[in-house]
Motif scaffolding. Structure first.
Motif, PDB file in Angstrom:
ATOM      1  N   ALA A 207     -53.410 -57.986  31.346  1.00 52.20           N
ATOM      2  CA  ALA A 207     -52.413 -59.067  31.362  1.00 52.20           C
ATOM      3  C   ALA A 207     -52.080 -59.554  29.953  1.00 52.20           C
ATOM      4  CB  ALA A 207     -52.902 -60.229  32.217  1.00 52.20           C
ATOM      5  N   GLY A 208     -53.059 -59.540  29.078  1.00 52.30           N
ATOM      6  CA  GLY A 208     -52.831 -60.042  27.731  1.00 52.30           C
ATOM      7  C   GLY A 208     -52.079 -59.094  26.827  1.00 52.30           C
ATOM      8  N   GLY A 209     -52.070 -57.825  27.161  1.00 50.16           N
ATOM      9  CA  GLY A 209     -51.341 -56.853  26.363  1.00 50.16           C
ATOM     10  C   GLY A 209     -51.976 -56.603  25.004  1.00 50.16           C
ATOM     11  N   ALA A 210     -51.194 -55.984  24.144  1.00 48.61           N
ATOM     12  CA  ALA A 210     -51.670 -55.565  22.824  1.00 48.61           C
ATOM     13  C   ALA A 210     -52.079 -56.752  21.960  1.00 48.61           C
ATOM     14  CB  ALA A 210     -50.593 -54.740  22.118  1.00 48.61           C
ATOM     15  N   GLU A 211     -51.368 -57.870  22.085  1.00 50.98           N
ATOM     16  CA  GLU A 211     -51.696 -59.034  21.253  1.00 50.98           C
ATOM     17  C   GLU A 211     -53.085 -59.573  21.573  1.00 50.98           C
ATOM     18  OE1 GLU A 211     -51.247 -62.111  18.373  1.00 50.98           O
ATOM     19  OE2 GLU A 211     -50.580 -60.056  18.606  1.00 50.98           O
ATOM     20  N   VAL A 212     -53.443 -59.637  22.835  1.00 49.01           N
ATOM     21  CA  VAL A 212     -54.778 -60.125  23.201  1.00 49.01           C
ATOM     22  C   VAL A 212     -55.845 -59.140  22.745  1.00 49.01           C
ATOM     23  CG1 VAL A 212     -56.313 -60.540  25.173  1.00 49.01           C
ATOM     24  CG2 VAL A 212     -54.099 -61.661  25.053  1.00 49.01           C
ATOM     25  N   ARG A 213     -55.573 -57.871  22.875  1.00 49.51           N
ATOM     26  CA  ARG A 213     -56.549 -56.881  22.398  1.00 49.51           C
ATOM     27  C   ARG A 213     -56.739 -57.006  20.889  1.00 49.51           C
ATOM     28  NH1 ARG A 213     -53.657 -54.130  26.185  1.00 49.51           N
ATOM     29  NH2 ARG A 213     -52.502 -52.850  24.676  1.00 49.51           N
ATOM     30  N   ARG A 214     -55.671 -57.266  20.147  1.00 46.13           N
ATOM     31  CA  ARG A 214     -55.773 -57.462  18.703  1.00 46.13           C
ATOM     32  C   ARG A 214     -56.562 -58.734  18.380  1.00 46.13           C
ATOM     33  NH1 ARG A 214     -53.796 -60.245  14.609  1.00 46.13           N
ATOM     34  NH2 ARG A 214     -52.415 -61.508  15.858  1.00 46.13           N
ATOM     35  N   LEU A 215     -56.204 -59.829  19.034  1.00 44.89           N
ATOM     36  CA  LEU A 215     -56.901 -61.102  18.793  1.00 44.89           C
ATOM     37  C   LEU A 215     -58.369 -61.019  19.199  1.00 44.89           C
ATOM     38  CD1 LEU A 215     -54.204 -63.652  20.000  1.00 44.89           C
ATOM     39  CD2 LEU A 215     -55.023 -63.329  17.652  1.00 44.89           C
ATOM     40  N   TYR A 216     -58.628 -60.369  20.321  1.00 42.13           N
ATOM     41  CA  TYR A 216     -60.013 -60.254  20.768  1.00 42.13           C
ATOM     42  C   TYR A 216     -60.818 -59.366  19.825  1.00 42.13           C
ATOM     43  CZ  TYR A 216     -64.046 -60.052  23.791  1.00 42.13           C
ATOM     44  OH  TYR A 216     -65.332 -60.157  24.276  1.00 42.13           O
ATOM     45  N   GLY A 217     -60.179 -58.361  19.249  1.00 47.38           N
ATOM     46  CA  GLY A 217     -60.849 -57.549  18.228  1.00 47.38           C
ATOM     47  C   GLY A 217     -61.248 -58.395  17.035  1.00 47.38           C
ATOM     48  N   LEU A 218     -60.368 -59.296  16.594  1.00 50.37           N
ATOM     49  CA  LEU A 218     -60.706 -60.226  15.495  1.00 50.37           C
ATOM     50  C   LEU A 218     -61.850 -61.150  15.889  1.00 50.37           C
ATOM     51  CD1 LEU A 218     -57.120 -61.178  14.270  1.00 50.37           C
ATOM     52  CD2 LEU A 218     -58.781 -59.698  13.122  1.00 50.37           C
ATOM     53  N   PHE A 219     -61.808 -61.628  17.125  1.00 51.27           N
ATOM     54  CA  PHE A 219     -62.878 -62.474  17.656  1.00 51.27           C
ATOM     55  C   PHE A 219     -64.216 -61.738  17.564  1.00 51.27           C
ATOM     56  CE2 PHE A 219     -65.605 -63.888  21.081  1.00 51.27           C
ATOM     57  CZ  PHE A 219     -65.423 -65.262  21.161  1.00 51.27           C
ATOM     58  N   LEU A 220     -64.213 -60.469  17.968  1.00 52.16           N
ATOM     59  CA  LEU A 220     -65.454 -59.691  17.949  1.00 52.16           C
ATOM     60  C   LEU A 220     -65.959 -59.449  16.532  1.00 52.16           C
ATOM     61  CD1 LEU A 220     -64.841 -57.113  20.810  1.00 52.16           C
ATOM     62  CD2 LEU A 220     -66.390 -59.076  20.831  1.00 52.16           C
ATOM     63  N   VAL A 221     -65.055 -59.304  15.579  1.00 57.29           N
ATOM     64  CA  VAL A 221     -65.481 -59.159  14.184  1.00 57.29           C
ATOM     65  C   VAL A 221     -66.217 -60.416  13.736  1.00 57.29           C
ATOM     66  CG1 VAL A 221     -64.677 -58.976  11.798  1.00 57.29           C
ATOM     67  CG2 VAL A 221     -63.722 -57.471  13.552  1.00 57.29           C
ATOM     68  N   ALA A 222     -65.638 -61.583  14.002  1.00 55.84           N
ATOM     69  CA  ALA A 222     -66.302 -62.844  13.647  1.00 55.84           C
ATOM     70  C   ALA A 222     -67.620 -62.989  14.404  1.00 55.84           C
ATOM     71  CB  ALA A 222     -65.383 -64.030  13.936  1.00 55.84           C
ATOM     72  N   ASP A 223     -67.628 -62.542  15.653  1.00 56.06           N
ATOM     73  CA  ASP A 223     -68.828 -62.672  16.479  1.00 56.06           C
ATOM     74  C   ASP A 223     -69.890 -61.641  16.116  1.00 56.06           C
ATOM     75  OD1 ASP A 223     -70.209 -64.140  18.360  1.00 56.06           O
ATOM     76  OD2 ASP A 223     -69.453 -63.009  20.077  1.00 56.06           O
ATOM     77  N   THR A 224     -69.624 -60.807  15.145  1.00 56.08           N
ATOM     78  CA  THR A 224     -70.642 -59.899  14.613  1.00 56.08           C
ATOM     79  C   THR A 224     -71.632 -60.669  13.743  1.00 56.08           C
ATOM     80  OG1 THR A 224     -69.108 -58.061  14.650  1.00 56.08           O
ATOM     81  CG2 THR A 224     -70.996 -57.839  13.191  1.00 56.08           C
ATOM     82  N   PHE A 225     -71.131 -61.694  13.063  1.00 57.19           N
ATOM     83  CA  PHE A 225     -71.960 -62.467  12.141  1.00 57.19           C
ATOM     84  C   PHE A 225     -72.566 -63.712  12.782  1.00 57.19           C
ATOM     85  CE2 PHE A 225     -68.666 -60.236   9.752  1.00 57.19           C
ATOM     86  CZ  PHE A 225     -69.461 -59.463   8.930  1.00 57.19           C
ATOM     87  N   TYR A 226     -71.861 -64.301  13.718  1.00 59.09           N
ATOM     88  CA  TYR A 226     -72.293 -65.580  14.284  1.00 59.09           C
ATOM     89  C   TYR A 226     -73.663 -65.530  14.964  1.00 59.09           C
ATOM     90  CZ  TYR A 226     -71.882 -70.129  16.562  1.00 59.09           C
ATOM     91  OH  TYR A 226     -72.098 -71.413  16.989  1.00 59.09           O
ATOM     92  N   PRO A 227     -73.997 -64.503  15.750  1.00 56.31           N
ATOM     93  CA  PRO A 227     -75.317 -64.512  16.388  1.00 56.31           C
ATOM     94  C   PRO A 227     -76.482 -64.597  15.396  1.00 56.31           C
ATOM     95  CG  PRO A 227     -73.914 -62.900  17.450  1.00 56.31           C
ATOM     96  CD  PRO A 227     -73.174 -63.377  16.227  1.00 56.31           C
ATOM     97  N   VAL A 228     -76.361 -63.928  14.257  1.00 60.36           N
ATOM     98  CA  VAL A 228     -77.429 -64.009  13.255  1.00 60.36           C
ATOM     99  C   VAL A 228     -77.553 -65.446  12.752  1.00 60.36           C
ATOM    100  CG1 VAL A 228     -78.105 -63.327  10.913  1.00 60.36           C
ATOM    101  CG2 VAL A 228     -77.226 -61.632  12.499  1.00 60.36           C
ATOM    102  N   VAL A 229     -76.411 -66.070  12.493  1.00 62.95           N
ATOM    103  CA  VAL A 229     -76.401 -67.423  11.952  1.00 62.95           C
ATOM    104  C   VAL A 229     -77.016 -68.403  12.941  1.00 62.95           C
ATOM    105  CG1 VAL A 229     -74.894 -69.301  11.179  1.00 62.95           C
ATOM    106  CG2 VAL A 229     -74.440 -66.961  10.438  1.00 62.95           C
ATOM    107  N   TYR A 230     -76.521 -68.411  14.194  1.00 66.78           N
ATOM    108  CA  TYR A 230     -77.055 -69.397  15.146  1.00 66.78           C
ATOM    109  C   TYR A 230     -78.496 -69.095  15.534  1.00 66.78           C
ATOM    110  CZ  TYR A 230     -76.018 -66.629  19.449  1.00 66.78           C
ATOM    111  OH  TYR A 230     -75.979 -65.693  20.443  1.00 66.78           O
ATOM    112  N   ALA A 231     -78.858 -67.813  15.577  1.00 64.12           N
ATOM    113  CA  ALA A 231     -80.245 -67.478  15.935  1.00 64.12           C
ATOM    114  C   ALA A 231     -81.209 -67.968  14.865  1.00 64.12           C
ATOM    115  CB  ALA A 231     -80.398 -65.977  16.152  1.00 64.12           C
TER     116      ALA A 231
END
Length: 168
Positions: free
Chosen positions: A65-89
């Protein structure tokens, strides 16, 4: 788990601890004020990382439903979420260590981060596989999400409990 203990102990040092706390807050602010709303605006629903219970069919419907834009935005989200777990842990683990040195609760956020990485890897592979819809892989991600949030909740409750216990 003991392999992470030196990292948690180093993170518990006052200067490091406060920097980690600030970085945790900045990450949280970026996620809640920028990334999640952008994904919600583009797709009409929040990213799967913040939805506790959904099925693989729900995930794939959201992705389509979100199309290419959501896949692009979610990819950016996942990049940021690569670092966040280490920080909060490290931050939450250090906080628990500071409240109860030698205690047994400090690994809770490490387990949360491990579940977060399983979730992120599965979601990244699902984005890569799109338009294929491997339900088993989606199932892994969608189980990891509530596990992650459960460990985060337990860690926060432990921080609250230890803080209240110290005040008595």
């Amino acid at each position: 788990m003991r392999v992470f203990l030196p990292w948690v102990q180093a993170a518990a040092r006052p200067g490091v601890f406060f920097v980690l706390g600030a970085v945790t807050v900045v990450f949280l602010a970026v996620f809640t004020a920028v990334l999640v709303p952008a994904i919600e605006l583009a797709s009409g629903a929040p990213p799967p990382d913040v939805v506790l219970l959904q099925t693989p069919a729900d995930f794939f419907a959201w992705l389509r439903a979100g199309g290419a834009e959501v896949r692009r935005l979610y990819g950016l989200f996942l990049v940021a979420d690569t670092f966040y777990p280490v920080v909060y842990a490290l931050f939450l683990g250090a906080w628990l260590w500071r409240l109860d040195p030698g205690g047994r609760l400090w690994p809770l956020p490490i387990w949360a981060a491990a579940a977060d990485y399983v979730e992120n890897l599965a979601h990244a592979l699902l984005l890569y596989a799109y338009p294929a819809e491997p339900a088993a892989l989606a199932g892994v991600a969608l189980v990891a999400t509530p596990v992650k949030w459960g460990f985060i909740a337990l860690a926060l409750l432990a921080v609250l409990g230890r803080t209240l216990a110290r005040r008595r």
